[in-house]
Scaffold this active site. Structure first.
Site, PDB file in Angstrom:
ATOM      1  CE1 TYR A  89      -3.343  -2.636   1.422  1.00  0.00           C
ATOM      2  CE2 TYR A  89      -4.148  -1.766  -0.443  1.00  0.00           C
ATOM      3  CZ  TYR A  89      -4.202  -3.055   0.121  1.00  0.00           C
ATOM      4  OH  TYR A  89      -4.917  -3.496  -0.329  1.00  0.00           O
ATOM      5  NE  ARG A 146      -0.150  -0.072  -6.278  1.00  0.00           N
ATOM      6  CZ  ARG A 146       0.572  -0.670  -6.451  1.00  0.00           C
ATOM      7  NH1 ARG A 146       1.317  -1.789  -5.139  1.00  0.00           N
ATOM      8  NH2 ARG A 146       1.688  -0.454  -7.319  1.00  0.00           N
ATOM      9  CG  ASN A 196     -11.561   3.476  -8.062  1.00  0.00           C
ATOM     10  OD1 ASN A 196     -11.450   3.050  -8.748  1.00  0.00           O
ATOM     11  ND2 ASN A 196     -11.568   4.559  -9.320  1.00  0.00           N
ATOM     12  CG  ASP A 237      -8.455   7.055  -6.844  1.00  0.00           C
ATOM     13  OD1 ASP A 237      -8.451   6.177  -7.882  1.00  0.00           O
ATOM     14  OD2 ASP A 237      -8.368   8.082  -6.931  1.00  0.00           O
ATOM     15  CG  HIS A 276     -13.751  -1.487  -2.431  1.00  0.00           C
ATOM     16  ND1 HIS A 276     -13.581  -1.312  -3.954  1.00  0.00           N
ATOM     17  CD2 HIS A 276     -15.468  -2.362  -2.246  1.00  0.00           C
ATOM     18  CE1 HIS A 276     -14.915  -2.745  -3.606  1.00  0.00           C
ATOM     19  NE2 HIS A 276     -15.265  -3.177  -3.405  1.00  0.00           N
ATOM     20  N   GLY A 334     -16.084   2.224 -15.526  1.00  0.00           N
ATOM     21  CA  GLY A 334     -14.206   2.222 -15.795  1.00  0.00           C
ATOM     22  C   GLY A 334     -14.273   0.844 -14.750  1.00  0.00           C
ATOM     23  CB  ALA A 353     -12.693   7.139 -18.504  1.00  0.00           C
TER      24      ALA A 353
HETATM   25  N1  APR Z   1     -11.182   4.232 -19.594  1.00  0.00           N
HETATM   26  C1  APR Z   1     -12.075   2.982 -19.301  1.00  0.00           C
HETATM   27  N2  APR Z   1     -12.071   2.089 -18.780  1.00  0.00           N
HETATM   28  C2  APR Z   1     -11.045   1.618 -18.345  1.00  0.00           C
HETATM   29  C3  APR Z   1      -9.713   2.256 -19.157  1.00  0.00           C
HETATM   30  C4  APR Z   1      -9.512   3.153 -19.285  1.00  0.00           C
HETATM   31  N3  APR Z   1      -8.609   4.086 -19.762  1.00  0.00           N
HETATM   32  N4  APR Z   1      -8.578   1.171 -18.292  1.00  0.00           N
HETATM   33  C5  APR Z   1      -9.358   0.267 -18.010  1.00  0.00           C
HETATM   34  N5  APR Z   1     -10.610   0.175 -17.553  1.00  0.00           N
HETATM   35  C6  APR Z   1     -11.452  -1.051 -17.487  1.00  0.00           C
HETATM   36  C7  APR Z   1     -11.769  -2.310 -17.984  1.00  0.00           C
HETATM   37  O1  APR Z   1     -11.902  -2.869 -18.927  1.00  0.00           O
HETATM   38  C8  APR Z   1     -11.626  -3.021 -16.539  1.00  0.00           C
HETATM   39  O2  APR Z   1     -13.405  -3.309 -17.157  1.00  0.00           O
HETATM   40  O3  APR Z   1     -11.436  -0.571 -15.940  1.00  0.00           O
HETATM   41  C9  APR Z   1     -12.086  -1.899 -15.661  1.00  0.00           C
HETATM   42  C10 APR Z   1     -10.487  -2.832 -13.983  1.00  0.00           C
HETATM   43  O4  APR Z   1     -11.196  -3.418 -13.841  1.00  0.00           O
HETATM   44  P1  APR Z   1     -10.244  -4.188 -12.437  1.00  0.00           P
HETATM   45  O5  APR Z   1      -9.164  -3.754 -13.055  1.00  0.00           O
HETATM   46  O6  APR Z   1     -10.909  -5.131 -12.243  1.00  0.00           O
HETATM   47  O7  APR Z   1     -10.919  -3.253 -11.317  1.00  0.00           O
HETATM   48  P2  APR Z   1     -12.260  -2.375 -11.231  1.00  0.00           P
HETATM   49  O8  APR Z   1     -13.163  -3.399 -11.401  1.00  0.00           O
HETATM   50  O9  APR Z   1     -12.147  -1.124  -9.690  1.00  0.00           O
HETATM   51  O10 APR Z   1     -11.615  -3.738  -9.236  1.00  0.00           O
HETATM   52  C11 APR Z   1     -13.227  -3.648  -8.265  1.00  0.00           C
HETATM   53  O11 APR Z   1     -11.937  -5.356  -7.178  1.00  0.00           O
HETATM   54  O12 APR Z   1      -8.961  -6.343  -6.282  1.00  0.00           O
HETATM   55  C12 APR Z   1     -10.604  -5.269  -6.217  1.00  0.00           C
HETATM   56  O13 APR Z   1     -11.002  -3.849  -3.882  1.00  0.00           O
HETATM   57  C13 APR Z   1     -10.470  -4.152  -5.763  1.00  0.00           C
HETATM   58  O14 APR Z   1     -12.032  -2.145  -5.932  1.00  0.00           O
HETATM   59  C14 APR Z   1     -11.345  -3.484  -6.939  1.00  0.00           C
HETATM   60  C15 APR Z   1     -11.988  -4.244  -6.935  1.00  0.00           C
END
Ligand code: APR
EC number: 2.3.1.286
Length: 240
Positions: free
Chosen positions: A59, A62, A100, A102, A117, A183, A226
């Site tokens: 972390y 991060r 997120n 952040d 989270h 995202g 995004a």
């Molecule tokens: N613009 C839009 N979408 C994007 C971009 C971008 N520039 N880059 C990546 N993505 C999309 C990917 O296609 C994917 O569907 O963002 C998503 C990221 O997915 P994950 O990495 O699984 O992240 P997230 O969905 O936030 O994960 C959920 O899982 O591990 C846990 O606690 C953690 O909060 C997190 C949760």
């Protein structure tokens, strides 16, 4: 007496993808964090009990990334929409529910943000419950500023733990007219189940770099980065 139309109630769920173009890594994309780190080691209470130094290092990395990151056009577009509601330029209410950890939504100017989270910028004391700012590299033996015991942990919800603010989120989902995901891979519950909860009473939209695995879940999808798609979508709402 002119009857005001009721404000449109919009809930936006964001995931790691909205911060990707700010330079923060996602989890499941190619090269994502879970390709290089074992969730069990760095994102579970068991992992923290087993090796608090490893988790603190994960972390702290991060946080170092976040220190060099800025909100991007997608974060700013959502802040613009919230400001338009406050200024009366949009007859709506916006709640951002983010997975997120952040603080880019807040640094973009958004005020109504719920971190289900937890947040990277705070730690939580297991002894007294204080949630002080996480200043400097916080290590397992860092004393809690409130009770001085070395019992701090990241104020982050790990796998197997209960997400935060779920009552408020459930109320917002039940009342919303429009639900938008930005995202997120839609793979982690309870957030992954939100769209199914609202489909019967809200318009649903998914904004993602890639088309959703199950497009039928959403009424509409916008595919693209995004920073390009969210400003356009907000401009459409504001008619600008
Ligand atoms: N613009 C839009 N979408 C994007 C971009 C971008 N520039 N880059 C990546 N993505 C999309 C990917 O296609 C994917 O569907 O963002 C998503 C990221 O997915 P994950 O990495 O699984 O992240 P997230 O969905 O936030 O994960 C959920 O899982 O591990 C846990 O606690 C953690 O909060 C997190 C949760």
């Amino acid at each position: 007496m002119k009857q005001h139309d009721p404000a449109e109630r919009l809930v936006v769920l964001t995931g790691a993808g909205i911060s990707r173009e700010s330079g923060l890594e996602t989890f499941r994309d190619a090269g994502g964090l879970w390709n290089r780190h074992d969730i069990a080691d760095v994102c579970t209470p068991q992992g923290f009990r087993r090796d608090p130094m490893l988790v603190s290092r994960f972390y702290n990395e991060r946080r170092a990334e976040l220190a060099h990151a800025e909100p991007n056009a997608a974060h700013r577009a959502l802040a613009t929409l919230e400001q338009a509601a406050r200024d009366g330029r949009w007859n709506g209410e916006l709640l951002i529910v983010t997975q997120n950890i952040d603080d880019l939504h807040e640094r973009a100017g958004s005020r109504d943000v719920v971190h289900m989270h937890g947040e990277l910028r705070r730690v939580r004391c297991l002894s007294c419950g204080a949630t002080p700012e996480w200043l400097g590299d916080c290590l397992p033996d860092t004393p809690c500023p409130a009770c001085h015991r070395p019992t701090l942990r990241p104020d982050i919800v790990w796998f197997g733990e209960v997400p935060l603010h779920m009552e408020r989120i459930a109320a917002a989902l039940a009342a919303c007219d429009r639900f938008v995901t930005i995202g997120t891979s839609g793979t982690v519950y309870p957030a992954a189940g939100f769209v199914a909860e609202v489909r019967d009473h809200a318009d649903t939209l998914d904004i993602n770099l890639e088309a959703p695995a199950t497009p039928t879940l959403f009424d509409r999808t916008l595919v693209g980065p995004a920073t390009r798609m969210v400003p356009r979508w907000v401009a459409d709402i504001l008619g600008s």
